[in-house]
Structures are given as C-alpha cells and as structure tokens.
Design an enzyme around this catalytic site. Structure first.
Site, PDB file in Angstrom:
ATOM      1  N   GLU A 170       3.036   4.269   4.028  1.00  0.00           N
ATOM      2  CA  GLU A 170       3.247   4.759   5.176  1.00  0.00           C
ATOM      3  C   GLU A 170       3.762   6.364   5.144  1.00  0.00           C
ATOM      4  O   GLU A 170       4.966   6.418   5.582  1.00  0.00           O
ATOM      5  CB  GLU A 170       4.202   3.660   5.761  1.00  0.00           C
ATOM      6  CG  GLU A 170       3.900   2.271   6.017  1.00  0.00           C
ATOM      7  CD  GLU A 170       4.693   1.609   6.846  1.00  0.00           C
ATOM      8  OE1 GLU A 170       4.412   0.528   7.264  1.00  0.00           O
ATOM      9  OE2 GLU A 170       5.892   1.860   6.881  1.00  0.00           O
ATOM     10  N   GLU A 378       0.334  -4.972   4.519  1.00  0.00           N
ATOM     11  CA  GLU A 378       1.578  -5.409   5.110  1.00  0.00           C
ATOM     12  C   GLU A 378       1.296  -6.211   6.630  1.00  0.00           C
ATOM     13  O   GLU A 378       0.570  -5.196   7.364  1.00  0.00           O
ATOM     14  CB  GLU A 378       2.639  -4.337   5.335  1.00  0.00           C
ATOM     15  CG  GLU A 378       3.493  -4.115   4.161  1.00  0.00           C
ATOM     16  CD  GLU A 378       4.441  -2.965   4.561  1.00  0.00           C
ATOM     17  OE1 GLU A 378       5.127  -3.017   5.585  1.00  0.00           O
ATOM     18  OE2 GLU A 378       4.874  -2.211   3.750  1.00  0.00           O
TER      19      GLU A 378
END
Length: 481
Positions: A170, A378
């Site tokens: 991320e 995720e």
C-alpha cells in the site's frame, strides 16, 4: 454480465490470511531489534486511539507456533506476513541482526511444516527510525539502494522456501497518510514532499524487483496496491469527469507506474500545476521499466464514489478512526473531485462502504488494463466483536461480508480474470494502526484491549469454522442477503 453457472476456483488456489509485523509481533525492542518510525510515532499524544501501540500487540513473536497451529487447523493454504526491517537491520543498513532474521526463518519453517505457503511482504510501513533520522527516509534517493540491499538479505536467506513476495504494501497509503494527511509517520503535510517520497518508493519497488531477477530468486514478486475503484455519483457529466480525474490520480498513477514504468500524462500535468512534480531522470525511467511485477497484489476494502469539486470546494476532510458511525466528512482535491456518500451500499461502523461488486469491478479493471495475474493480498471486515460468557464469538456479519466478496471473486474468475489467491485481513485480531484493538478483523479473537493486554488468550470465532469449510469446499456458500 450475469452468469448461468460460475467457474470453479482453481484447485491450487491460495486460500489464506494476512498480517503486518508491527500490528501483531510485539517484542518491539527484543533480541536486538531497532526502533521503527511507528515505535516513535505512537508516542505522540492523540495520534492513536487511547494511545494504543504495538509494543506487545498480540505477542505473535512469542506465540507464532500457537498461531500457526491455528492456521493449520483452519486449513489455510497461504499466510502473508511482513518482515520488520529494523528487526533484521536495526539501523536500516549494515550488520544483520541474526536473532531477528532467525525469527522469520523459524516462522517460515513452521508454516512449511504445516503445508502453508509463506507469502513475504518486504515492507509494510515500519521504516527503521535510523533511516528517517539519517536522511528523512523516503524523501531521499538513498532509500532506493538501502531498501534494495535489505531486500537482497531476505531473498538470499529465504530463496527456495518462499515462492511469493510482496515488495511494498500500500504505497499509496503510507505516502499519502504520512506525507499529505499527517496521520501516519513521518507526520508531514506537504504535497511536494509526498510525491517526492512516492517517486522514490516507485524506484525502490522497481529496483528490488530488478534485483530479485538478477539474483535468480525462485518465485514471483509484485507490489500490493490499496485499490478502491471509482464510481461517479451519477450521470452528470461533471461528476463523470470527476471520476476520470480520480481514476487518473488514485488508480492509473500508481498501477501504470508499477506495470508500465510510466506516469499517466494527466497525472503529470496535474502534479506540475500544483508544483508537486518529483525530480525524474532518464535513469529513473529506465529503472521503472526494468522492474515491472509478475503479479498485481490487490488490497480491497471499499469503492470510492466522487462528485465534481471546484477550486473553492472541499479539501481535506475528517476520517473516522473512532468507530462512531457517520463521524467522517467529505474530503477532496479542489479542482479535481470530492469523495461523497454512496447511498446504494451499506457502511461499516468506520464509514467504509460494503461493496462486494466493487471487488469484481476492481479485478476486471486490473485484468483489462494490465493483463496480470492478481493475488488478493487483503480483504476483510473490521468491526466490534463480543466475547460471550461461554467464550464464543458470533461474527455472522464477518461471514456475510467475506462470503459475498468471495462470490464476487468467483464471478470475476468466470469473467476471465486470473486470480491466484485470496488473503483475508486478518487471521488473528491485531492492532489496527490508529484504531487500537477495538476494530477487530480476525478469525481468531485475541483477548486484550487498549488499556489491558490481559492473558492474550486466543478464541476461535464462528468465522474461523466457516472459513475452514470454505477452504475444504474450495468455494464460498450461497450469497448472503
């Protein structure tokens, strides 16, 4: 499209779960580990919920065998975890801390002994504090060399035992939250510094992937991107244009650079207009094109609905870190777009949109634009859980959420998308960065809160047994309404 019959999940599909070192390990200064920027950041008053921190977290460092045994009982095929850079290299560079590296050696061996595929994330936000102090971390080009050298330590040590590597987790979150919103370390709010740090992260990602291939490491490698597909609020052409703006800046900017080695032209024009264009060299361009990934890692939680936003419109808004539903406010980039409420979907207590179809859309868009295999690194639901008197945890809301997202994945596979695995966030409960321990994601309840670590006992939630059946069946259950 609607399908009369859905394709089956691949027989070698990686059913897994994920975590991050700072959020689960604890042992923040044990066995020679150096401090990370998060160890320092959480000491700033008011930055985290009730001053929560990861000094103990859920004590995975000392309880990893217990946790892996639970993973094996659940039938996990894969477990994605991150390595704490400062546990391996306490100062970020230089001499390796053998005790720290040995922990990950032992964890990998334990996973393999239980037939669980280790998926290693090289960087999940916990930069060694020494590098932040030495040259301001991601803002200096030296980070590219240092990160690549750190990665090489892991590549050489784990080669042959780890087949899947996530280079950066991320990047869009740790740069925007750390350098624009000042809600993550290094606690800065400066557009130019943010896009400079971001460019260096792109270079570090590419350099690491390049080094991976030069070393002949077995397996596949790619970054993990936090992707919230963009919707326009309605068919108003201005809102449609706002959606295009958001796609360029929050979708294409990141994934185009990862996969094509090029910044989108619209993004470059905009960055130049706000004096936030990072310094780029011909060598940078060459490196970005040399370090393209084998797969795209996808972290998906919600979609992003936008409307037009004039120059005197909405700027930075208020995020919900308290769990008080409805406490967030609109935010945006003046002259580009603003994020607005989507009345067509439900929201969590943290004001995140619940949108399984959005995951299918994300998968389709990645496949169409980049034509890469996708590893969902995720996806999960953060909510309040209750430990009953009989030690049961009835989290039917989590089962419904994940099951419906799995159906969306199956629909995308039927559409023709190449999805190689799915990792829930998370397996055990953990520290939710700014949200403390009240926002729970796991299949396993860890009995602690912000003020009392208690015994850190582990209890299986209803979702634990449900996910075990999903893995056994290699398929989700019928859709939950």
């Amino acid at each position: 499209m609607y399908h009369k019959k859905l394709s089956e999940f691949p027989q070698d599909f990686l059913w897994g779960s994920a975590s991050a070192a700072y959020q689960i390990e604890g042992a923040w200064d044990a066995d020679g580990k150096g401090p990370s920027v998060w160890d320092d950041y959480v000491k700033i008053p008011g930055k985290t919920f009730k001053g929560s921190n990861g000094e103990v977290a859920v004590d995975h460092y000392n309880r990893y065998k217990e946790d892996v045994a639970l993973m094996a009982e659940a039938g996990l095929k894969a477990y994605r975890f991150s390595v704490a850079w400062s546990r391996v290299l306490p100062k970020g560079t230089g001499e390796v801390n053998e005790a720290g590296l040995q922990f990950y050696d032992d964890l990998i061996d334990e996973l393999l002994a239980h037939d669980i595929e280790p998926v290693v994330t090289i960087y999940h936000w916990d930069l060694p504090a020494a590098l932040q102090e030495k040259y301001q971390g991601w803002e200096d080009r030296q980070i590219v060399e240092d990160f690549t050298d750190y990665s090489e330590v892991l590549f050489k040590r784990f080669n042959g035992r780890v087949k899947y590597w996530v280079s950066l987790n991320e990047q869009n979150v740790f740069t925007s939250h750390g350098y624009m919103m000042a809600v993550h370390p290094p606690n800065i709010s400066d557009q130019k510094r943010m896009y400079t740090a971001n460019h260096h992260a792109f270079l570090a990602n590419a350099a690491t992937i390049k080094r991976f291939r030069e070393l002949g490491i077995e397996g596949k490698i790619g970054p993990s991107y936090a992707y919230s597909p963009t919707y326009a609020l309605d068919s108003d052409p201005l809102n449609q244009l706002a959606a295009e703006n958001n796609r360029e800046m929050n979708e294409h900017l990141w994934m185009d650079v990862y996969t094509r080695g090029e910044y989108p032209k619209v993004a470059l024009k905009f960055l130049a207009s706000i004096d936030a264009l990072p310094e780029m060299t011909e060598a940078d361009t060459a490196l970005l094109k040399e370090g393209t990934p084998d797969f795209m890692g996808l972290n998906y939680y919600q979609t992003n609905t936008v409307a037009h936003n004039p120059h005197d419109g909405v700027g930075a808004g208020k995020a919900n870190y308290s769990g008080e539903k409805g406490s967030s406010s609109e935010s945006g980039v003046p002259g580009m777009y603003k994020q607005v409420h989507n009345a067509k979907v439900e929201q969590t207590n943290w004001d995140w949109d619940i949108d399984p179809t959005g995951l299918r859309i994300a998968l389709r868009r990645i496949q169409s634009r980049y034509n890469l295999p996708i590893l969902i690194t995720e996806n999960g639901l953060g909510e309040y859980d209750t430990l009953e008197d009989d030690l049961a945890i009835h989290d039917d809301y989590r089962i419904r959420y994940i099951n419906n997202h799995l159906i969306a994945i199956q629909e995308a596979i039927t559409d023709g998308v190449d999805v190689i695995g799915y990792c829930t966030w998370s397996f055990t409960d953990l520290l939710s960065w700014l949200n403390g321990y009240q926002k729970r994601y796991g299949f396993v309840y860890v009995d602690r809160d912000e003020t009392d670590q208690k015994e850190l006992a582990r209890y299986k939630k209803d979702s634990f047994y449900w996910y075990k059946k999903v893995i056994e069946n290699n398929a989700p259950f019928p859709k939950y309404d």
